[in-house]
Design a protein around this motif. Sequence first.
Motif, short mmCIF file in Angstrom:
data_model
loop_
_atom_site.label_atom_id
_atom_site.label_comp_id
_atom_site.label_asym_id
_atom_site.label_seq_id
_atom_site.Cartn_x
_atom_site.Cartn_y
_atom_site.Cartn_z
N LEU A 129 18.31 -1.43 3.25
CA LEU A 129 16.95 -0.94 3.02
C LEU A 129 16.33 -0.56 4.35
O LEU A 129 16.38 -1.32 5.33
CB LEU A 129 16.11 -2.04 2.35
N ASP A 130 15.77 0.62 4.41
CA ASP A 130 15.20 1.13 5.65
C ASP A 130 13.70 0.84 5.66
O ASP A 130 12.92 1.60 5.10
CB ASP A 130 15.47 2.63 5.75
N PHE A 131 13.34 -0.27 6.28
CA PHE A 131 11.93 -0.70 6.22
C PHE A 131 11.00 0.25 6.95
O PHE A 131 9.80 0.24 6.72
CB PHE A 131 11.78 -2.13 6.73
N SER A 132 11.59 1.10 7.79
CA SER A 132 10.72 2.05 8.49
C SER A 132 10.08 3.04 7.51
O SER A 132 9.03 3.61 7.78
CB SER A 132 11.49 2.81 9.57
N MET A 134 8.72 2.24 4.84
CA MET A 134 7.54 1.60 4.27
C MET A 134 6.30 1.91 5.10
O MET A 134 5.19 1.92 4.60
CB MET A 134 7.71 0.09 4.18
N ALA A 135 6.55 2.13 6.42
CA ALA A 135 5.42 2.44 7.29
C ALA A 135 4.91 3.82 6.94
O ALA A 135 5.69 4.74 6.68
CB ALA A 135 5.88 2.40 8.74
N GLU A 136 3.61 3.96 6.84
CA GLU A 136 3.08 5.27 6.48
C GLU A 136 2.77 6.06 7.74
O GLU A 136 2.58 5.51 8.81
CB GLU A 136 1.84 5.11 5.62
#
Lengths: 371, 201, 286
Positions: A129-132, A134-136
Amino acid sequence: MYVAVKGGEKAISAAHELLAKVRRGDTREAELSVKQVEQQLPLAVARVMTEGAVYDPELAALAIKQSAGDLVEAIFLLRAYKTTLNRFGICEPINTETMQIERRISATYKDLPGGQVLGPTFDYTHRLLDFSLMAEGDVSEPSVADISPSAEMSAEPVSVEPVSKVLEILERENLMVSESDHQSEPTDITRDPITYPAERSARLQSLVQGDEGFLLALGYSTQRGYGRNHPFAGEIRIGEVEVSIVPEELGFEITIGAVQMTECEMVNGFTRHRDGEVKFTRGYGVGFGQCERKAMAMALVDRSLQAADYDEEVVSPAQQEEFVLSHCDNVEAAGFVSHLKLPHYVDFQSELELLRRIRAAEQSDSAKDMN
Amino acid sequence: MNSIALQIGFQEPVTDAQQVFRSLLKVMSEPGVIESLDQATTLETLCPAAFSTCLALLDSTTRIWLAEPFNSDAVAKNLSFHTGCRLTQTVGEADFVLCRADQLPQLDQLKRGSAEYPDRGCTLLVQVDQISDTALPESTVLRLQGPGIPGQRTLAISSLPRELIHYLTGRPDPFPLGLDIVLLADNVVTAIPRTTRVEVN
Amino acid sequence: MNPQTIREGYNFAYLDEQTKRMIRRALLKAVAIPGYQVPFGGREMPMPYGWGTGGMQVTAAVIGENDCLKVIDQGADDTTNAVSIRAFFRDLTGVRTTEKTEEATLIQTRHRIPEKPLQAGQVLVYQVPIPEPLRFIEPSEVETRKMHALEDYGVMHIKLYEDIAQFGHIATAYAYPVLVNGRYVMDPSPIPKFDNPKMDNSPALQLFGAGREKRIYAIPPYTDVKSLDFEDHPFEVQRWEQCCAICGSDESFLDEVIMDDQGAHEFICSDTDYCRERMANLEVTA
């Protein structure tokens, strides 16, 4: 005394309002635009266009938005829309050889004319999962400029010349059963329902619209031995293909646009043919947009359905044409499963009455036996 | 090539086609019943009932075979302009055969369908001079029985050729095979489908 | 027809004219071969398959501006699916609709035939889920088509007879097979066998549409329709010991309603128009 329940019409419209609310979600969040769906969920759009049998990314995106992301529902919306459209003409067969390649791979040759082009693919991504994401906001633009193409494998196409087909190379060597346009008019399954045994054209049309999950499972089952056909991914190509028509009043071909397509040609196990020669066999898969999994599954099933052509014993589900084709359409399947939610008071009452009668008769019989 | 005058087809394509179809459905499901059919005009030698029927049923997916005198440029051109139907020269591949009673093709050549698909047989459209439920001068009076008919029904057709009478009374094709026959005169229509048992009075 | 009442951007009755013609040609063949299933190029409708798309396509091909339409589901005009289909046609044709059986020229139904006898000139359109009566005995279409072609219905008689051996009765209470015009075994759609006798020699035209399975079939008016049976086990219809809790009818098909958690139940007419009319008449005479 019983008083009948009324008010169907009111209940229906209230249900529609509730659905609209669920679809919108929390109104503090920005509303998803159709354009965003089209641009940022292109693989969902591709599936809806392929199984919905309409090439229109914008309408497919609208259908996805309207169906709150339920793709089978979105496919249904697009198909129902298609019913209302007039048919203006029939295009010429598209030629995938002239495809503007975005991705093209072959698992049968290390290198070949036109090269291997990896293109945009999930293959070789690590499924972390690429949590980056999630950052807007400031997510840096992905760049491919610094990826240097090597002779063996490039990320982007190197040429815009037509790229010849892997299976044709085998055909030329006489190692592959040949497939050519025999100029006959294909069946149109939207006008003539499929009858069995089906023409290949009818079968392929049905499979293109067929449910990806169903075909994937069937294709998988052939790999596990239920109708095994020794597949190799001869070639998978994705890119834009021109669509042209020949208007009667002009008498010559004009291009009306381009569609993005995915095509898979599978090389399958060889067999001795009726003419005595030993050759590889083949399966074909195709779809709109980027739909590689679907195209591969379709190619596997297309091959397994050729069992009769090669005198193979039909023993597995994936080889049974009537079984596969009459159950692969998810609009039909979802409709018939969901219809169980409709009232069945009358049929159920008929069964109740019969069951009570049978039980009453048996009880009175056994009472007689006791006496 | 001569330029052929194109005639107006239906005035109200959607409504007219629906009404013509309902009349055809009525006569095909109740053989020998006579319905009026005048949504289209006369097209050269073709009577209004016959032109209306063609406009309502034909399109680019149907093949029609035209007998003399209907195989004229005027009829052919108007039918293909309005419906896009495909004209065929081979009577055996036609879905519809359109002829006058005195110009019947050989009936045993018409498409019959198969025992599995008896619906794939041809529909024979026959233009006659007069149709009536009572005897006419020089008419053949038919007694009809079968599905769609409570008891029996009489139908008088003028100048019905011997071959067609033989076909109807002899029924050479075993059911479910057989020809479904639509009879058209001026602005009326009736039908005798394959299920009807026919006797001549 | 009032053009204002038709939803903008759509043809009269939703389907395009070419699709209607294709269905119409199939209907003409269907009435010419009573009980035979004609394949047709069934289309996606804006309702799911299984929810009456076959009946809707037949209705759309048949309906005209002079028609008066009634839609019932389970015999009732007010069930959600009937309400929804009626609204659809009102929206897309502008024709008059009614709940009164005798006023309707066209009736689309799911699972019932109205209690009030149909009249000449009326058209009854059935929604059909599985058109093939032999399907649950032989799943292959290739095989069942052969059986119909050869009039080989032995398997059906064996199945019915096995029921008798096991249960003492033919264990089919709805979708009870019939023989049409002495030739084709036909599935009457999932109507209760209570309704089967109404099909025989009816003055109305009966049309059947199966959308998902893409088949159309028909029974012309005044046509023999016989429910399959055996000499020693003649066909019989359902009977109730109770009568309708609303109108008191002891002749109609009754639905069971559960009154409490202990399973206490009452019975009411499934045909809401029939029940309402009886109540109205009772009030007049009272």
